[in-house]
Design a protein around this motif. Structure first.
Motif, mmCIF file in Angstrom:
data_model
loop_
_atom_site.group_PDB
_atom_site.id
_atom_site.type_symbol
_atom_site.label_atom_id
_atom_site.label_comp_id
_atom_site.label_asym_id
_atom_site.label_seq_id
_atom_site.Cartn_x
_atom_site.Cartn_y
_atom_site.Cartn_z
ATOM 1 N N VAL A 109 0.869 -1.185 0.000
ATOM 2 C CA VAL A 109 0.000 0.000 0.000
ATOM 3 C C VAL A 109 0.903 1.231 0.000
ATOM 4 O O VAL A 109 1.720 1.423 0.902
ATOM 5 N N GLY A 111 -0.310 4.495 -1.164
ATOM 6 C CA GLY A 111 -1.145 5.621 -1.584
ATOM 7 C C GLY A 111 -1.139 6.778 -0.603
ATOM 8 O O GLY A 111 -1.763 7.805 -0.844
ATOM 9 N N GLN A 113 0.073 9.975 1.903
ATOM 10 C CA GLN A 113 0.613 11.277 1.510
ATOM 11 C C GLN A 113 1.972 11.567 2.148
ATOM 12 O O GLN A 113 2.634 12.529 1.773
ATOM 13 N N THR A 115 2.940 12.880 4.854
ATOM 14 C CA THR A 115 3.100 14.275 5.298
ATOM 15 C C THR A 115 4.154 14.422 6.392
ATOM 16 O O THR A 115 4.917 15.379 6.396
ATOM 17 N N ARG A 116 4.212 13.428 7.308
ATOM 18 C CA ARG A 116 5.160 13.577 8.421
ATOM 19 C C ARG A 116 6.604 13.544 7.939
ATOM 20 O O ARG A 116 7.454 14.251 8.434
ATOM 21 N N GLN A 191 -6.230 3.897 -5.332
ATOM 22 C CA GLN A 191 -7.242 3.729 -4.302
ATOM 23 C C GLN A 191 -8.294 4.830 -4.434
ATOM 24 O O GLN A 191 -8.146 5.751 -5.241
ATOM 25 N N GLY A 217 -7.518 6.055 3.030
ATOM 26 C CA GLY A 217 -6.865 5.246 4.077
ATOM 27 C C GLY A 217 -6.395 3.909 3.538
ATOM 28 O O GLY A 217 -6.826 3.475 2.465
ATOM 29 N N LYS A 402 8.619 7.063 9.158
ATOM 30 C CA LYS A 402 7.395 7.872 9.303
ATOM 31 C C LYS A 402 7.729 9.359 9.411
ATOM 32 O O LYS A 402 7.096 10.189 8.781
HETATM 33 P P1 UTP Z 1 0.552 6.149 7.286
HETATM 34 O O1 UTP Z 1 -0.643 6.003 8.138
HETATM 35 O O2 UTP Z 1 1.862 6.100 7.961
HETATM 36 O O3 UTP Z 1 0.395 7.454 6.433
HETATM 37 O O4 UTP Z 1 0.478 5.037 6.167
HETATM 38 P P2 UTP Z 1 1.342 8.145 5.379
HETATM 39 O O5 UTP Z 1 0.425 8.742 4.385
HETATM 40 O O6 UTP Z 1 2.394 7.245 4.822
HETATM 41 O O7 UTP Z 1 2.074 9.258 6.197
HETATM 42 P P3 UTP Z 1 1.493 10.552 6.960
HETATM 43 O O8 UTP Z 1 0.535 10.045 7.997
HETATM 44 O O9 UTP Z 1 0.846 11.433 5.931
HETATM 45 O O10 UTP Z 1 2.724 11.151 7.551
HETATM 46 C C1 UTP Z 1 0.888 3.752 6.381
HETATM 47 C C2 UTP Z 1 0.915 3.035 5.044
HETATM 48 O O11 UTP Z 1 -0.359 3.041 4.450
HETATM 49 C C3 UTP Z 1 -0.315 3.626 3.171
HETATM 50 C C4 UTP Z 1 0.920 4.505 3.162
HETATM 51 O O12 UTP Z 1 1.371 4.726 1.844
HETATM 52 C C5 UTP Z 1 1.854 3.668 4.008
HETATM 53 O O13 UTP Z 1 2.399 2.616 3.245
HETATM 54 N N1 UTP Z 1 -1.553 4.398 2.946
HETATM 55 C C6 UTP Z 1 -1.978 5.279 3.872
HETATM 56 C C7 UTP Z 1 -2.232 4.238 1.763
HETATM 57 O O14 UTP Z 1 -1.830 3.439 0.886
HETATM 58 N N2 UTP Z 1 -3.345 4.968 1.566
HETATM 59 C C8 UTP Z 1 -3.821 5.846 2.475
HETATM 60 O O15 UTP Z 1 -4.868 6.483 2.219
HETATM 61 C C9 UTP Z 1 -3.116 6.003 3.667
#
Ligand code: UTP
Length: 480
Positions: A109, A111, A113, A115-116, A191, A217, A402
Motif C-alpha cells: 500500500v 497511496g 501522503q 506528510t510527516r 485507491q 486510508g 514515518k
Molecule cells: P501512514 O498512516 O503512515 O500514512 O500510512 P502516510 O500517508 O504514509 O504518512 P502521513 O501520515 O501522511 O505522515 C501507512 C501506510 O499506508 C499507506 C501509506 O502509503 C503507508 O504505506 N496508505 C496510507 C495508503 O496506501 N493509503 C492511504 O490512504 C493512507
C-alpha cells in the motif's frame, strides 16, 4: 435541456440537498473547462455516504465506543522450546510449498501522503539504503527478485497508489527499468479518494474549481482491490494469498514462508505479525480480543488502565503491537469488497488542509482546520475467521520511515538495517568493529539479491574470502 445541462441540474440538486451548495461560490468566475471538471468531481461524491459520515464524525460526534470486554489477543510467540522450533519449521515448509506453487502475491500500500516525512515524491522513491542509497521500492523489488529465484516462480507485485502519486510512482519504476522485475509482474492501481470537510461538516474547496480530496486510508485497499479488477487478475493467476505490507518499512520481508505457512495451516482469513511493544505507550495499535473477535485498538484509543496493565510476572497485559504486516486470503477480500456498502468503518482524522478562503485566496493553515475520512485495513480483522497473530523480532522486520527526524525516522531505519547486517556478519563468523556504545563502526548493508539471511551470507563470505570489515561496505547483486 441538453444532456450536459441535465447533468449539471441533477448534480446541483444533489449538492443542494446535501446542504453543500457553497461549493459553487466561484462558479460564475470559472471557465467552461473548469466547470466541466468540477462537475465531474462532484459527480464522484457519494453524498449519501458523506452525509452519514458527517453526522457520525462531525455534527453529532460521540465519544469513540471501544469494543466491550477487551482481553489480550492470543498469539504464536517466538520459539522457545524445540517443539516451538518444529512448529515454525513445519509452517516454513508449508509456506515454501505454497510459494513454489504460485499462489502468493505481494501487495504494497503506497497511496499515503507521507506528510510527516515531508518528502517531495512517492514515499517508495525515498532513498534509505545506508550505503547504496537504494530507495524503498528497490529494496522490496530485490527481495521479491530473490524470492523468485529461491522458489522458481514469479511473484506478482500489486502496488496501490493514489491519484496524488500514481503517475510519479509509475514513472519511477519505468525510469529504473522496474528494478529488473518483469513489467508484467507489477500491477499498479489507485485507491479511492474522499473529500475533506471543515469542522462544521462543509466540503472544503482546495481551489475555486476543486474539492480538497485525500486518499481513503489503507483500508481503502480492500475496496480498491475489488473495484480495480486486481482481485479478478489475482484469481486468473491462481493467487490465493495476498502478502500485505506498507511502503515505509525497509526491513519487511515482502513474502515470508513461515507467516504464509501459519496462515494457511490455520485456514485463516487474515493474519497479522506482531512485535512486543517497546513501552506501554508506544504509538502502535494493540491486538485485543472482544467476544472472541480480534481487534487492533489504536494507541490513542486504548485506555491507560489497559495500556499500563501488567501480568503477575510484570510483563504487559497487552504486549502485542501491530506492525501492519498481514496475509489476506483472496476469498476474504472478495467477500469484504463485494457488498454495496463498504465493509470497513471510516475514522475521523483532524488535519491541516489547504483551502481557498471566501475571497478565493489560497490559504495554508498552521493548525488542523478540517477532517479527513480514512479507513484502516486492520478493521477487517474482527470479520476474519481464524485469524493468526504471529510474533516476530522487531529488529529483523520492522523499522518504519514515518518522521523526518527522531523516532521512526530514516536515520533509525538505516541504523536498524546496519545492525541487522552486522548481526548476520557476526553469525557468519566475521567480526564487526563496534564503537564504545556497541554500534557497528562502519555502515554495512546487504542486498537480498546477495544474501537473504545469515546462512546465505556465510556461503557468500566463504566464496569471496571476506575476513573482516575495514570500512563502509555494501554487498550487492554484483558480489554474488
Ligand atoms: P501512514 O498512516 O503512515 O500514512 O500510512 P502516510 O500517508 O504514509 O504518512 P502521513 O501520515 O501522511 O505522515 C501507512 C501506510 O499506508 C499507506 C501509506 O502509503 C503507508 O504505506 N496508505 C496510507 C495508503 O496506501 N493509503 C492511504 O490512504 C493512507
Amino acid at each position: 435541456m441538453t444532456p450536459a445541462a441535465q447533468d449539471e441540474h441533477a448534480i446541483r440538486r444533489r449538492v443542494a440537498d446535501a446542504g453543500q451548495d457553497h461549493v459553487f461560490r466561484f462558479w460564475n468566475e470559472l471557465p467552461e473547462d473548469s466547470r466541466r471538471q468540477f462537475l465531474e468531481q462532484l459527480a464522484e461524491v457519494d453524498f449519501e455516504e458523506l452525509g452519514e459520515l458527517i453526522a457520525e464524525h462531525v455534527t453529532n460526534r460521540r465519544p469513540i465506543a471501544l469494543p466491550p470486554d477487551l482481553e489480550p489477543a492470543p498469539y504464536i510467540a517466538l520459539p522457545v522450546t524445540e517443539d516451538d522450533q518444529r512448529r515454525r519449521e513445519r509452517a516454513r515448509q508449508i509456506g515454501e510449498e505454497i510459494l513454489a506453487s504460485n499462489k502468493v502475491a505481494a501487495f504494497t500500500v503506497a497511496g499515503g501522503q507521507g506528510t510527516r516525512l515531508g518528502y517531495d515524491g512517492p514515499k517508495g522513491a525515498f532513498t534509505v539504503g545506508p550505503v547504496s542509497g537504494r530507495p524503498l521500492f528497490q529494496i522490496f523489488a530485490e527481495s521479491l527478485g530473490a524470492a523468485r529465484r529461491a522458489y522458481g516462480v514469479s511473484i506478482p507485485w500489486y502496488i496501490m497508489t493514489s491519484r496524488a502519486n500514481d503517475r510519479e510512482t509509475r514513472d519511477f519504476f519505468d525510469a529504473h527499468n522496474c528494478f529488473n522485475l518483469a513489467r508484467t509482474e507489477i500491477k499498479f492501481f489507485t485507491q479511492g479518494m474522499m473529500p475533506a470537510v471543515d469542522k462544521q461538516g462543509k466540503l472544503i474547496l482546495a481551489r475555486k474549481d476543486s474539492l480538497a480530496w485525500s486518499p481513503d486510508g489503507h483500508g481503502g485497499s480492500i475496496r480498491a482491490l475489488a473495484r480495480s479488477g486486481m482481485l479478478a487478475d489475482m484469481a486468473a493467476r491462481g493467487i490465493e494469498y495476498i502478502s500485505y505490507f506498507q511502503v515505509d518499512n525497509p526491513l519487511v520481508p515482502p513474502v515470508d514462508p513461515v507467516f504464509i505457512g501459519f496462515h494457511a495451516e490455520a485456514r485463516s482469513d487474515m493474519s497479522s505479525k506482531m512485535a512486543r511493544k517497546r513501552d506501554p505507550k508506544e504509538k502502535i495499535g494493540a491486538f485485543c480480543l472482544s467476544h472472541g473477535r480480534l481487534h487492533v485498538i489504536e494507541y490513542s484509543d486504548l485506555p491507560d488502565t489497559l495500556a499500563m496493565a501488567r501480568n503477575p510476572d510484570g510483563g504487559l497485559k497487552f504486549p502485542a503491537g501491530s506492525i501492519a504486516i498481514h496475509i489476506l486470503s483472496r476469498s476474504f477480500v472478495e467477500r469484504l469488497g463485494s457488498g454495496k456498502r463498504f465493509a470497513l468503518p471510516f475514522h475521523r482524522a483532524e488535519k491541516k488542509i489547504a483551502y481557498v478562503d471566501e475571497k478565493g485566496n489560497p490559504q495554508t493553515p498552521s493548525q488542523p482546520n478540517g477532517i479527513k475520512f480514512e479507513t484502516f485495513v486492520f478493521d477487517a480483522l474482527p470479520m476474519a475467521e481464524r485469524p493468526v497473530v504471529l510474533e516476530i523480532e522487531r529488529q529483523h522486520e520492522f523499522s518504519p520511515v514515518k518522521n523526518a527526524t527522531g523516532e521512526d525516522s530514516p536515520d533509525m531505519a538505516r541504523r536498524d538495517m546496519i545492525r541487522m547486517a552486522a548481526e548476520w556478519f557476526e553469525q557468519a563468523g566475521v567480526p564487526v568493529p563496534r564503537d564504545a556504545g556497541g554500534e557497528p563502526k562502519f555502515k554495512i548493508e546487504i542486498s537480498p539479491l546477495a544474501a537473504r539471511n545469515a546462512e546465505e551470507l556465510k556461503a557468500l563470505i566463504a566464496r569471496q574470502g571476506i575476513r573482516g570489515i575495514g570500512g563502509d561496505l555494501y554487498i550487492g547483486p554484483e558480489d554474488v
